[in-house]
Design an enzyme around this catalytic site. Sequence first.
Site, PDB file in Angstrom:
ATOM      1  N   ASP A 156      93.903  58.146   8.887  1.00 15.17           N
ATOM      2  CA  ASP A 156      93.280  56.828   9.742  1.00 15.17           C
ATOM      3  C   ASP A 156      94.653  56.800  10.666  1.00 15.17           C
ATOM      4  O   ASP A 156      95.732  56.444  10.229  1.00 15.17           O
ATOM      5  CB  ASP A 156      93.208  55.769   8.818  1.00 15.17           C
ATOM      6  CG  ASP A 156      93.140  54.514   9.898  1.00 15.17           C
ATOM      7  OD1 ASP A 156      93.183  54.498  10.917  1.00 15.17           O
ATOM      8  OD2 ASP A 156      92.493  53.558   9.204  1.00 15.17           O
ATOM      9  N   VAL A 157      94.339  57.243  11.933  1.00 12.57           N
ATOM     10  CA  VAL A 157      95.449  57.265  12.940  1.00 12.57           C
ATOM     11  C   VAL A 157      95.994  55.846  13.018  1.00 12.57           C
ATOM     12  O   VAL A 157      97.176  55.577  13.663  1.00 12.57           O
ATOM     13  CB  VAL A 157      94.988  57.767  14.351  1.00 12.57           C
ATOM     14  CG1 VAL A 157      94.768  59.456  14.474  1.00 12.57           C
ATOM     15  CG2 VAL A 157      93.941  56.971  14.989  1.00 12.57           C
ATOM     16  N   ASN A 187      92.867  61.817  20.729  1.00  9.39           N
ATOM     17  CA  ASN A 187      91.461  61.803  20.918  1.00  9.39           C
ATOM     18  C   ASN A 187      90.863  60.525  20.310  1.00  9.39           C
ATOM     19  O   ASN A 187      89.744  60.106  20.710  1.00  9.39           O
ATOM     20  CB  ASN A 187      90.871  62.932  20.746  1.00  9.39           C
ATOM     21  CG  ASN A 187      89.327  62.948  21.117  1.00  9.39           C
ATOM     22  OD1 ASN A 187      88.507  62.734  22.135  1.00  9.39           O
ATOM     23  ND2 ASN A 187      88.703  63.007  19.856  1.00  9.39           N
ATOM     24  N   SER A 227      90.561  56.329  29.452  1.00 14.06           N
ATOM     25  CA  SER A 227      89.011  56.099  29.762  1.00 14.06           C
ATOM     26  C   SER A 227      88.802  55.402  31.075  1.00 14.06           C
ATOM     27  O   SER A 227      89.640  54.937  31.451  1.00 14.06           O
ATOM     28  CB  SER A 227      88.371  55.145  28.747  1.00 14.06           C
ATOM     29  OG  SER A 227      87.027  54.777  29.083  1.00 14.06           O
ATOM     30  N   TYR A 248      88.425  47.549  24.327  1.00 13.50           N
ATOM     31  CA  TYR A 248      88.300  48.938  24.505  1.00 13.50           C
ATOM     32  C   TYR A 248      89.274  49.350  25.933  1.00 13.50           C
ATOM     33  O   TYR A 248      90.176  50.001  25.885  1.00 13.50           O
ATOM     34  CB  TYR A 248      86.984  49.350  24.721  1.00 13.50           C
ATOM     35  CG  TYR A 248      86.855  50.785  25.022  1.00 13.50           C
ATOM     36  CD1 TYR A 248      86.995  51.794  23.729  1.00 13.50           C
ATOM     37  CD2 TYR A 248      86.763  51.365  26.099  1.00 13.50           C
ATOM     38  CE1 TYR A 248      86.737  53.018  24.017  1.00 13.50           C
ATOM     39  CE2 TYR A 248      86.496  52.998  26.312  1.00 13.50           C
ATOM     40  CZ  TYR A 248      86.413  53.614  25.197  1.00 13.50           C
ATOM     41  OH  TYR A 248      86.365  54.894  25.409  1.00 13.50           O
ATOM     42  N   ALA A 271      91.494  47.422  27.475  1.00 13.40           N
ATOM     43  CA  ALA A 271      92.685  46.821  27.178  1.00 13.40           C
ATOM     44  C   ALA A 271      93.657  48.008  26.372  1.00 13.40           C
ATOM     45  O   ALA A 271      94.617  48.530  26.876  1.00 13.40           O
ATOM     46  CB  ALA A 271      92.906  45.529  26.498  1.00 13.40           C
ATOM     47  N   ALA A 272      92.924  48.592  25.318  1.00 14.48           N
ATOM     48  CA  ALA A 272      93.656  49.730  24.639  1.00 14.48           C
ATOM     49  C   ALA A 272      93.795  50.821  25.621  1.00 14.48           C
ATOM     50  O   ALA A 272      94.613  51.454  25.592  1.00 14.48           O
ATOM     51  CB  ALA A 272      92.625  50.019  23.369  1.00 14.48           C
ATOM     52  N   ILE A 315      80.383  60.429  28.923  1.00 10.57           N
ATOM     53  CA  ILE A 315      80.361  61.785  28.178  1.00 10.57           C
ATOM     54  C   ILE A 315      79.027  61.581  27.215  1.00 10.57           C
ATOM     55  O   ILE A 315      79.019  60.666  26.337  1.00 10.57           O
ATOM     56  CB  ILE A 315      81.526  62.291  27.684  1.00 10.57           C
ATOM     57  CG1 ILE A 315      82.623  62.139  28.809  1.00 10.57           C
ATOM     58  CG2 ILE A 315      81.535  63.611  27.274  1.00 10.57           C
ATOM     59  CD1 ILE A 315      82.404  62.922  30.152  1.00 10.57           C
TER      60      ILE A 315
END
Length: 318
Positions: A135-136, A162, A214, A227, A229-230, A260
């Site tokens: 888990d990254v 990714n 993104s 999302y 902000a990350a 995508i």
Amino acid sequence: MAKLISFSLVSIVPPPFKTEYAVGIAEDGKGNRMPVRIEKNFFDSLKIGMSGRVEKKVTDFGELTFFIPEIEKKIEKKVALITGATRGIGRAIAIELANRGYDVAINDVELPDEGKEAIKSIETFGRKAIFAQADVSKYTEVEQMVNSVQEKLGTIKVLVNNAGINVDKLITNMQPEDWQKVIDVNLTGVFNCTKAVIPHMIDAGGGKIINMSSQGALDGPIGQANYAAAKGGVTALTKVVAREYAQYNILCNALAPGCIHTRMTDSIPPGQLKERIYQIPLGRRGEPEEVAKLVAFLAEEGNYINGQLLLINAGEYL
Ligand code: NAD
């Protein structure tokens, strides 16, 4: 042809730059000895008694005699670690890099059938592929995974950060844990993998790090505060890594894909997805393989691209 009789390494460190070279004594075919300088890129292969040629070069400090070692040409082993790679964009990147001669470590939290098939198809064209579970968002898991990949495949030359998730809600409905989870995987995950891999890349003389940011980092997507902000954080982190480690020949860039064709965008309600596709000048979603080709370009050929955010969106965001 000359022989290297002795050498010692020289390191001068006026921050932020580091000048490194070696000085030594070489002996030519007639037994004449001379002081020589040796460039840093030969450090790993220097051995007393090795053969090479001597060459005079004009430098900022006047004319110097250089010893250029004769090195056996090794076939460079290429290893890539791709996070979140059992499906979607990551899976396409793993296949594209394997096609270009990389042994690949496919990271994810679990290995579904799609991932198993990717590993099999990579093996059919003669490359090694391993599943690297972690888990990254958890540093200890990432560190163990990186060490195990290094042991099984060799030095990681390319890291593709990714792995990503989204939990879309308006801020008023977004719970602190929705915020935290997305930051932990999408942003802290990039930090964790980068931190664990960089020392190995330094030891190996360089590498490439490619981060999946993104379009959401740029266009303020409603319902994606966590999302966006990350991914904005990933873009900023990319620039810091690019500046801190270029001196070690490690280049770091980020990609900002638009819309995508993966499970992530399959989960957009159909009416909303149709509306979004209408905004894309090409009138379609991008395919994961199209993103993978850009990653492969950065990995293989982008030797003067560093700290950049590359947009791949068919003109949806300009
Ligand atoms: P996807 O959901 O198909 O794949 C994401 C992968 O990451 C999955 O295999 C998942 O299991 C894995 N993952 C999730 N949490 C993880 C964790 N903690 N540790 C390790 N792996 C984990 O998504 P995708 O569309 O292929 O997206 C890939 C990347 O591209 C993501 O970072 C995403 O944010 C980014 N991106 C996607 C789009 C798009 O339109 N699909 C657009 C811009 C950016």
